[in-house]
Design a protein around this motif. Structure first.
Motif, PDB file in Angstrom:
ATOM      1  N   ALA A  67     -23.308  14.329  11.178  1.00 32.82           N
ATOM      2  CA  ALA A  67     -22.717  14.846  12.301  1.00 32.82           C
ATOM      3  C   ALA A  67     -20.874  13.473  11.851  1.00 32.82           C
ATOM      4  O   ALA A  67     -21.358  12.738  11.923  1.00 32.82           O
ATOM      5  N   PRO A  68     -19.892  14.044  12.590  1.00 36.10           N
ATOM      6  CA  PRO A  68     -18.453  13.223  12.325  1.00 36.10           C
ATOM      7  C   PRO A  68     -18.994  12.199  13.823  1.00 36.10           C
ATOM      8  O   PRO A  68     -19.402  12.667  15.075  1.00 36.10           O
ATOM      9  N   MET A  69     -18.071  11.526  12.723  1.00 31.21           N
ATOM     10  CA  MET A  69     -17.980  10.165  14.100  1.00 31.21           C
ATOM     11  C   MET A  69     -16.926  10.338  15.113  1.00 31.21           C
ATOM     12  O   MET A  69     -16.213  11.115  14.646  1.00 31.21           O
ATOM     13  N   LEU A  70     -16.746  10.017  16.155  1.00 26.68           N
ATOM     14  CA  LEU A  70     -15.281  10.785  17.159  1.00 26.68           C
ATOM     15  C   LEU A  70     -14.518   9.463  17.901  1.00 26.68           C
ATOM     16  O   LEU A  70     -15.553   8.604  18.023  1.00 26.68           O
ATOM     17  N   ALA A  71     -14.090   9.298  17.918  1.00 27.58           N
ATOM     18  CA  ALA A  71     -12.478   8.501  18.713  1.00 27.58           C
ATOM     19  C   ALA A  71     -13.027   8.573  19.756  1.00 27.58           C
ATOM     20  O   ALA A  71     -12.972   9.504  21.210  1.00 27.58           O
ATOM     21  N   THR A  72     -12.542   7.079  20.505  1.00 26.46           N
ATOM     22  CA  THR A  72     -13.024   6.967  22.164  1.00 26.46           C
ATOM     23  C   THR A  72     -11.328   6.708  22.748  1.00 26.46           C
ATOM     24  O   THR A  72     -10.342   6.322  22.030  1.00 26.46           O
ATOM     25  N   ALA A  73     -10.408   7.702  23.333  1.00 31.13           N
ATOM     26  CA  ALA A  73      -9.037   7.444  23.988  1.00 31.13           C
ATOM     27  C   ALA A  73      -8.989   6.154  24.738  1.00 31.13           C
ATOM     28  O   ALA A  73      -9.950   5.563  25.003  1.00 31.13           O
ATOM     29  N   GLY A  74      -7.755   5.942  24.304  1.00 29.49           N
ATOM     30  CA  GLY A  74      -7.298   4.057  24.370  1.00 29.49           C
ATOM     31  C   GLY A  74      -5.814   4.394  24.372  1.00 29.49           C
ATOM     32  O   GLY A  74      -4.959   4.974  24.408  1.00 29.49           O
ATOM     33  N   SER A  75      -6.036   3.008  24.292  1.00 25.88           N
ATOM     34  CA  SER A  75      -4.013   2.252  23.552  1.00 25.88           C
ATOM     35  C   SER A  75      -4.160   1.179  23.170  1.00 25.88           C
ATOM     36  O   SER A  75      -5.016   1.295  22.183  1.00 25.88           O
ATOM     37  N   LEU A  76      -3.019   1.177  22.385  1.00 28.87           N
ATOM     38  CA  LEU A  76      -2.267  -0.137  21.769  1.00 28.87           C
ATOM     39  C   LEU A  76      -3.723  -1.456  21.299  1.00 28.87           C
ATOM     40  O   LEU A  76      -3.373  -1.975  22.882  1.00 28.87           O
ATOM     41  N   PRO A  77      -4.169  -1.921  20.730  1.00 29.00           N
ATOM     42  CA  PRO A  77      -4.489  -3.841  20.940  1.00 29.00           C
ATOM     43  C   PRO A  77      -3.259  -4.235  21.141  1.00 29.00           C
ATOM     44  O   PRO A  77      -2.155  -3.780  20.711  1.00 29.00           O
ATOM     45  N   PRO A  78      -3.665  -5.406  21.697  1.00 31.16           N
ATOM     46  CA  PRO A  78      -2.823  -6.482  21.253  1.00 31.16           C
ATOM     47  C   PRO A  78      -2.317  -6.596  20.102  1.00 31.16           C
ATOM     48  O   PRO A  78      -2.778  -6.815  19.330  1.00 31.16           O
ATOM     49  N   ALA A  79      -0.588  -7.303  20.337  1.00 32.12           N
ATOM     50  CA  ALA A  79       0.493  -7.452  18.705  1.00 32.12           C
ATOM     51  C   ALA A  79      -0.899  -8.351  17.952  1.00 32.12           C
ATOM     52  O   ALA A  79      -0.520  -8.094  16.476  1.00 32.12           O
ATOM     53  N   ARG A  80      -1.450  -9.326  18.725  1.00 34.42           N
ATOM     54  CA  ARG A  80      -2.452 -10.299  18.026  1.00 34.42           C
ATOM     55  C   ARG A  80      -3.146 -10.184  17.032  1.00 34.42           C
ATOM     56  O   ARG A  80      -3.863 -10.212  16.580  1.00 34.42           O
ATOM     57  N   PRO A 117      -2.787  21.355  -3.421  1.00 37.45           N
ATOM     58  CA  PRO A 117      -1.433  22.125  -2.990  1.00 37.45           C
ATOM     59  C   PRO A 117      -2.108  22.974  -1.747  1.00 37.45           C
ATOM     60  O   PRO A 117      -1.232  22.865  -0.566  1.00 37.45           O
ATOM     61  N   ARG A 118      -3.385  22.279  -1.363  1.00 43.64           N
ATOM     62  CA  ARG A 118      -3.908  22.284   0.030  1.00 43.64           C
ATOM     63  C   ARG A 118      -4.445  21.364   0.974  1.00 43.64           C
ATOM     64  O   ARG A 118      -5.341  21.894   1.489  1.00 43.64           O
ATOM     65  N   TRP A 119      -4.307  19.914   0.666  1.00 45.48           N
ATOM     66  CA  TRP A 119      -5.000  18.809   0.859  1.00 45.48           C
ATOM     67  C   TRP A 119      -4.460  17.672   0.418  1.00 45.48           C
ATOM     68  O   TRP A 119      -3.492  17.435  -0.310  1.00 45.48           O
ATOM     69  N   SER A 120      -4.810  17.069   1.687  1.00 48.19           N
ATOM     70  CA  SER A 120      -4.529  15.591   1.159  1.00 48.19           C
ATOM     71  C   SER A 120      -5.296  14.200   1.903  1.00 48.19           C
ATOM     72  O   SER A 120      -5.695  14.149   2.594  1.00 48.19           O
ATOM     73  N   ALA A 121      -4.943  12.906   1.651  1.00 53.18           N
ATOM     74  CA  ALA A 121      -6.085  11.533   1.883  1.00 53.18           C
ATOM     75  C   ALA A 121      -4.146  10.735   2.865  1.00 53.18           C
ATOM     76  O   ALA A 121      -4.157   9.872   1.463  1.00 53.18           O
ATOM     77  N   PRO A 122      -3.865  11.262   3.534  1.00 50.13           N
ATOM     78  CA  PRO A 122      -2.416  10.070   4.084  1.00 50.13           C
ATOM     79  C   PRO A 122      -3.447   9.209   3.769  1.00 50.13           C
ATOM     80  O   PRO A 122      -4.510   8.575   4.290  1.00 50.13           O
ATOM     81  N   ALA A 123      -2.055   8.367   4.225  1.00 47.89           N
ATOM     82  CA  ALA A 123      -2.674   6.847   4.235  1.00 47.89           C
ATOM     83  C   ALA A 123      -2.713   5.691   5.567  1.00 47.89           C
ATOM     84  O   ALA A 123      -2.473   6.311   6.437  1.00 47.89           O
ATOM     85  N   SER A 124      -3.406   5.130   4.808  1.00 51.54           N
ATOM     86  CA  SER A 124      -3.233   4.107   6.421  1.00 51.54           C
ATOM     87  C   SER A 124      -3.071   2.862   6.800  1.00 51.54           C
ATOM     88  O   SER A 124      -2.756   2.749   5.329  1.00 51.54           O
ATOM     89  N   LEU A 125      -2.430   2.482   7.272  1.00 50.88           N
ATOM     90  CA  LEU A 125      -1.109   1.579   7.530  1.00 50.88           C
ATOM     91  C   LEU A 125      -2.368   0.360   8.354  1.00 50.88           C
ATOM     92  O   LEU A 125      -1.854   0.352   9.315  1.00 50.88           O
ATOM     93  N   PRO A 126      -2.668  -0.627   7.555  1.00 51.26           N
ATOM     94  CA  PRO A 126      -2.994  -2.099   8.529  1.00 51.26           C
ATOM     95  C   PRO A 126      -2.031  -2.493   9.589  1.00 51.26           C
ATOM     96  O   PRO A 126      -0.961  -2.321   8.552  1.00 51.26           O
ATOM     97  N   GLY A 127      -2.485  -3.036  10.372  1.00 50.38           N
ATOM     98  CA  GLY A 127      -0.911  -3.810  11.350  1.00 50.38           C
ATOM     99  C   GLY A 127      -0.039  -3.671  11.902  1.00 50.38           C
ATOM    100  O   GLY A 127       1.092  -4.358  12.139  1.00 50.38           O
ATOM    101  N   HIS A 128       0.184  -2.347  11.466  1.00 49.16           N
ATOM    102  CA  HIS A 128       1.579  -1.211  11.843  1.00 49.16           C
ATOM    103  C   HIS A 128       1.415  -0.217  13.450  1.00 49.16           C
ATOM    104  O   HIS A 128       2.162   0.997  12.854  1.00 49.16           O
ATOM    105  N   ALA A 129       0.354  -0.737  13.988  1.00 51.98           N
ATOM    106  CA  ALA A 129       0.210   0.080  14.939  1.00 51.98           C
ATOM    107  C   ALA A 129       1.941   0.571  15.798  1.00 51.98           C
ATOM    108  O   ALA A 129       1.994   1.866  16.225  1.00 51.98           O
ATOM    109  N   ARG A 130       2.883  -0.224  16.747  1.00 49.62           N
ATOM    110  CA  ARG A 130       3.593  -0.131  17.110  1.00 49.62           C
ATOM    111  C   ARG A 130       4.634   0.890  16.447  1.00 49.62           C
ATOM    112  O   ARG A 130       4.841   1.555  16.731  1.00 49.62           O
TER     113      ARG A 130
END
Length: 319
Positions: A8-21, A152-165
């Motif tokens: 079963a797929p993992m689900l995300a929780t609604a929230g806000s950005l973490p502290p910058a640190r 042509p019909r799929w991709s795996a976009p990059a994940s960017l650590p440390g650049h939330a804002r």
């Protein structure tokens, strides 16, 4: 042919950005507005797509069947099926006609020919006989990027650590729905709405005019379950959708009293909304609501009640 596990797929929780640190501890991905899909690739040249609820939706998306020829299995992947507009942004309204076609392959093929979908892959849970759900996010993402080349019909976009804002600001400027933050050390929790994945939606606000309402389901004489809202455009009240979340019980009670005072027999909208059990009111009340994006027809997506705006006249509302 490998026997693949049902995950079963993992689900995300609604929230806000973490502290910058704390940002360096989170990976950031764009949030795509589409249909969640768990992709099974047994390694025999076939593919099986399952919805978030576990239903087989393979036949609804024939343009994705070629993925089995490009990705070596056996593997189980997690992703989102979207239809992209001319600017490369997900358009949920264009996807909706496809979502009920698992039992209608001929119609699905016609849709695929003129409005194809795109599969955004963002996780791998099983690979080459190994269950990866207990491995950290960074390891799973590395395995995914090694496994999936853009197609042509799929991709795996990059994940960017440390650049939330930066990611938040960029996706907002691009008109995307939001971002998803994923802890770099987190495991994959099947079927769990986890705090290790945080979704941050870009919420916009708009002043709208209330033109009607519907009672709480199962309580015909009860309080409003949702209000029907619109905006004055071209001399008429154009329907923008219904809003039924975000208010307190006190706000609902106060609103019920005001709706009763403004009751009207005639529908005030230019085009009568197809809403069962609708009650109409004089378009006098203005409210502020939040929403994420708009459909191609101009309707509000994910509308949430913010507050009444007694300081505004109906002509002052609108987008």
């Amino acid at each position: 042919m490998a026997v693949l596990p049902h995950i079963a797929p993992m689900l995300a929780t609604a929230g806000s950005l973490p502290p910058a640190r704390d940002e360096p501890h989170w990976g950031v991905e764009a949030k795509y507005d589409g249909q969640r899909a768990v992709v099974h690739l047994p390694g025999d040249g076939s593919v099986l797509l399952r919805s978030r609820a576990g239903h087989d939706i393979t036949a609804a998306y024939p343009e994705l069947h070629a993925l089995a020829e490009q990705v070596e299995g056996p593997a189980v992947l997690d992703g989102e099926i979207v239809v992209l507009d001319e600017r490369g942004r997900p358009d949920f309204a264009r996807l909706q006609p496809r979502m009920g076609l698992a039992g209608a392959p001929v119609r699905a093929a016609r849709h695929a020919a003129h409005d194809p979908v795109h599969l955004v892959l963002f996780d791998v849970m099983f690979l080459d006989g190994r269950l990866l759900t207990g491995r950290p996010y960074t390891e799973r993402r590395h395995a995914l990027e090694e496994l999936v080349a853009p197609g042509p019909r799929w991709s795996a976009p990059a994940s960017l650590p440390g650049h939330a804002r930066e990611a938040r600001d960029f996706t907002r400027a691009q008109g995307l729905e939001g971002i998803v933050l994923k802890r770099l050390d987190s495991v994959y929790e099947p079927g769990v709405r986890s705090r290790s994945w945080i979704k941050v939606r870009h919420v916009r606000t708009v002043d709208v005019v209330i033109g009607g309402w519907v009672p709480v389901r199962g309580r015909p004489g009860g309080p409003p379950g949702a209000v029907l809202v619109g905006a004055f455009e071209g001399g008429g009240l154009e329907y923008l959708g219904s809003v039924g979340t975000g208010w307190s019980e006190r706000e609902r009670t106060d609103l019920a009293r005001l709706l009763d005072i403004a009751a009207e027999d005639a529908c005030p909208f230019t085009v009568r909304p197809d809403v069962a059990g609708a009650r109409w009111v004089l378009p006098r009340l203005v409210a502020e609501v939040g929403y994420t994006t708009r459909t191609r027809a101009g309707r509000l997506r994910h509308p949430v009640w913010h507050r009444l705006r007694p300081d505004l006249a109906p002509g002052d509302g609108g987008p």
